[in-house]
Scaffold this motif. Structure first.
Motif, PDB file in Angstrom:
ATOM      1  N   ARG A  28      14.837  -9.855   0.686  1.00  0.00           N
ATOM      2  CA  ARG A  28      14.125  -8.992   0.121  1.00  0.00           C
ATOM      3  C   ARG A  28      13.331  -8.027   1.475  1.00  0.00           C
ATOM      4  NH1 ARG A  28       8.552  -9.839  -1.337  1.00  0.00           N
ATOM      5  NH2 ARG A  28       8.644 -12.077  -0.086  1.00  0.00           N
ATOM      6  N   ARG A  29      12.589  -8.958   2.377  1.00  0.00           N
ATOM      7  CA  ARG A  29      11.985  -8.250   3.073  1.00  0.00           C
ATOM      8  C   ARG A  29      12.553  -7.748   3.844  1.00  0.00           C
ATOM      9  NH1 ARG A  29       7.807 -12.007   4.069  1.00  0.00           N
ATOM     10  NH2 ARG A  29       8.359 -14.167   4.477  1.00  0.00           N
ATOM     11  N   LEU A  63      12.556  -4.050   2.551  1.00  0.00           N
ATOM     12  CA  LEU A  63      11.120  -3.729   2.702  1.00  0.00           C
ATOM     13  C   LEU A  63      11.331  -2.817   3.928  1.00  0.00           C
ATOM     14  CD1 LEU A  63       8.305  -5.468   1.534  1.00  0.00           C
ATOM     15  CD2 LEU A  63       9.394  -3.265   0.591  1.00  0.00           C
ATOM     16  N   ASP A  82      13.311  -7.339  -8.926  1.00  0.00           N
ATOM     17  CA  ASP A  82      12.211  -7.445  -8.527  1.00  0.00           C
ATOM     18  C   ASP A  82      12.122  -6.417  -6.950  1.00  0.00           C
ATOM     19  OD1 ASP A  82      14.463  -7.957  -7.615  1.00  0.00           O
ATOM     20  OD2 ASP A  82      13.992 -10.072  -6.437  1.00  0.00           O
ATOM     21  N   ILE A  83      13.395  -5.806  -6.601  1.00  0.00           N
ATOM     22  CA  ILE A  83      13.105  -4.839  -4.972  1.00  0.00           C
ATOM     23  C   ILE A  83      13.120  -3.873  -4.762  1.00  0.00           C
ATOM     24  CG2 ILE A  83      14.687  -3.954  -2.729  1.00  0.00           C
ATOM     25  CD1 ILE A  83      15.071  -7.592  -3.380  1.00  0.00           C
ATOM     26  N   ARG A 131      10.540  -3.497  -7.813  1.00  0.00           N
ATOM     27  CA  ARG A 131       9.152  -2.940  -8.284  1.00  0.00           C
ATOM     28  C   ARG A 131       8.898  -3.007  -7.036  1.00  0.00           C
ATOM     29  NH1 ARG A 131       5.913  -0.406  -9.795  1.00  0.00           N
ATOM     30  NH2 ARG A 131       6.533  -0.959 -11.686  1.00  0.00           N
ATOM     31  N   GLU A 132       8.554  -3.983  -5.716  1.00  0.00           N
ATOM     32  CA  GLU A 132       8.192  -4.011  -4.548  1.00  0.00           C
ATOM     33  C   GLU A 132       8.642  -2.960  -3.131  1.00  0.00           C
ATOM     34  OE1 GLU A 132       7.971  -7.133  -1.833  1.00  0.00           O
ATOM     35  OE2 GLU A 132       9.024  -8.943  -2.840  1.00  0.00           O
ATOM     36  N   VAL A 133       9.732  -1.683  -3.557  1.00  0.00           N
ATOM     37  CA  VAL A 133       9.482  -0.806  -2.815  1.00  0.00           C
ATOM     38  C   VAL A 133       8.822   0.127  -3.305  1.00  0.00           C
ATOM     39  CG1 VAL A 133      10.937   0.862  -2.222  1.00  0.00           C
ATOM     40  CG2 VAL A 133      11.955  -1.791  -1.899  1.00  0.00           C
ATOM     41  N   ASP A 168       6.403  -0.744  -5.066  1.00  0.00           N
ATOM     42  CA  ASP A 168       4.262  -0.601  -4.878  1.00  0.00           C
ATOM     43  C   ASP A 168       4.480   0.431  -3.523  1.00  0.00           C
ATOM     44  OD1 ASP A 168       4.515  -1.001  -7.176  1.00  0.00           O
ATOM     45  OD2 ASP A 168       4.298  -3.161  -6.475  1.00  0.00           O
ATOM     46  N   ALA A 169       5.742  -0.056  -2.566  1.00  0.00           N
ATOM     47  CA  ALA A 169       5.052   0.282  -0.574  1.00  0.00           C
ATOM     48  C   ALA A 169       5.458   1.201  -0.042  1.00  0.00           C
ATOM     49  CB  ALA A 169       5.623  -0.732   0.120  1.00  0.00           C
ATOM     50  N   SER A 170       6.079   2.123  -1.812  1.00  0.00           N
ATOM     51  CA  SER A 170       6.361   3.351  -0.794  1.00  0.00           C
ATOM     52  C   SER A 170       5.444   4.779  -1.072  1.00  0.00           C
ATOM     53  CB  SER A 170       7.981   3.799  -1.273  1.00  0.00           C
ATOM     54  OG  SER A 170       8.724   5.704  -1.398  1.00  0.00           O
TER      55      SER A 170
END
Ligand code: PBG
Length: 337
Positions: A238-239, A242, A266-267, A269-271, A273-275
């Motif tokens: 997962r990390r 990012l 899930d990945i 969503r994280e990408v 949120d961060a992108s």
């Protein structure tokens, strides 16, 4: 207190009844937080050298390998339906160790790009897969060293030239999907050196080594034996997604992608949120094939499953979605609006 039974009416005195927003189709439409429109969809297409008629793919019912003519018709239809992009994959007749046909302006992918661009002009974003796997006789995404391992840096040099060839053929956007370290930076530099600062890069940033690519390998007549685990990402991680995203941004990616979609929401969503740049997700061949196979057996409602699958990808944060259902979804959208 608010759950006390009211004796006369046999009902509870609930303050909140979320079902109120689910009562009618109109109410549900009003309450919907997410919807998918054609302008968020990108259609991946395969064009195969030497075909005079489109050829169906057994593992992807409804998807074809295009002839040059049917490719142009598909592009015109994509424009008419308001899709945002058209992603081309080429299937050459001959392959070699270094994927020469990828650099040849007359290679099938570059010819396909040129034909589509002539057909659609700037009405849709013409995108091309930038990877060597369709062009190498061993089927790997890069060239091999003496030990048979994919040679990262020698591959980069070829990717740079491939990007320029695709830009010259007319691609608005190139999409490097080979997961070589440094690929976005090298392609950006090559495009800029060729005076093509106008061509953008959609980076397959978090591309996982997935079992769900199976049907795609038929779609591109893949010759791969073995796997891509030494360059595509481990599904356990997962990390790392990012990190890959950050590297691609540092190297000049204009947009980033997560792929596959459904097993990696899930990945995504994280990408998302961060992108700081728009995020795409690719609903891949195996995701398509699973829905089609289950539906053909009468085990799921096909159209509802198609809608739900794409909606879930949007809800997870995708700004655009590559899906083999793009045309069909856009047609439904048009008919309902
Ligand atoms: C590599 C590439 C692949 C896909 C898109 N680009 C295959 C792979 O990595 O093996 C998969 C697309 C799909 O499965 O729909 N050029």
């Amino acid at each position: 207190e608010n759950e006390k039974m009211n004796d006369d009416e046999m009902s509870y005195d609930l303050v909140s009844r979320p079902r109120r927003l689910r009562t009618t189709p109109a109410m549900r439409r009003f309450a919907a937080e997410t919807r998918v429109t054609p302008s968020e969809l990108i259609l991946p297409v395969f064009v195969k050298e030497g075909l005079s008629e489109p050829q169906p793919l057994a593992s992807m019912p409804g998807v074809v390998q295009h002839s040059m003519d049917s490719l142009k018709r598909a592009a015109a239809e994509a424009v008419e339906l308001g899709l945002s992009g058209f992603m081309l994959f080429g299937v050459p007749e001959t392959r070699d160790a270094v994927g020469s046909a990828a650099l040849d302006p007359e290679g099938i992918l570059n010819r396909g790009i040129r034909a589509v661009r002539e057909e659609v002009g700037d009405e849709i974003v013409v995108m091309s897969d930038l990877c060597l796997d369709e062009f190498t006789d061993h089927g790997h995404c890069g060239v091999l060293d003496e030990q048979g391992r994919v040679d990262n840096d020698r591959t980069l040099e070829i990717y740079g030239r491939m990007g320029v060839a695709q830009a010259q053929a007319g691609a608005h956007m190139v999409a490097p999907s080979g997961m070589m370290d440094g690929q976005v930076g090298v392609i950006r530099a090559a495009l800029d050196a060729a005076g093509r600062e106008d061509v953008s890069i959609l980076a397959y940033s978090a591309k996982y080594s997935s079992a769900f690519y199976g049907p795609f390998r038929e779609a591109v007549d893949s010759t791969l034996t073995g796997d891509r685990k030494a360059y595509q990402m481990d599904p356990a991680n997962r990390r790392e997604a990012l990190l890959e995203m950050q590297l691609d941004l540092d190297e000049g990616a204009d947009m980033v992608m997560v792929k596959p979609a459904m097993s990696y929401l899930d990945i995504l969503r994280e990408v998302a949120d961060a992108s700081p740049v728009p995020v795409s997700a690719y609903q891949i061949s195996g995701e398509y094939a699973m829905i089609e196979a289950a539906a053909a057996n009468g085990w799921i409602n096909r159209d509802a499953a198609v809608r739900e699958s794409v909606l879930s990808i949007k809800r997870a944060g995708a700004n655009s979605i590559l899906t083999y259902y793009a045309t069909e979804l856009a047609r439904w959208f048009r008919d309902e609006n």
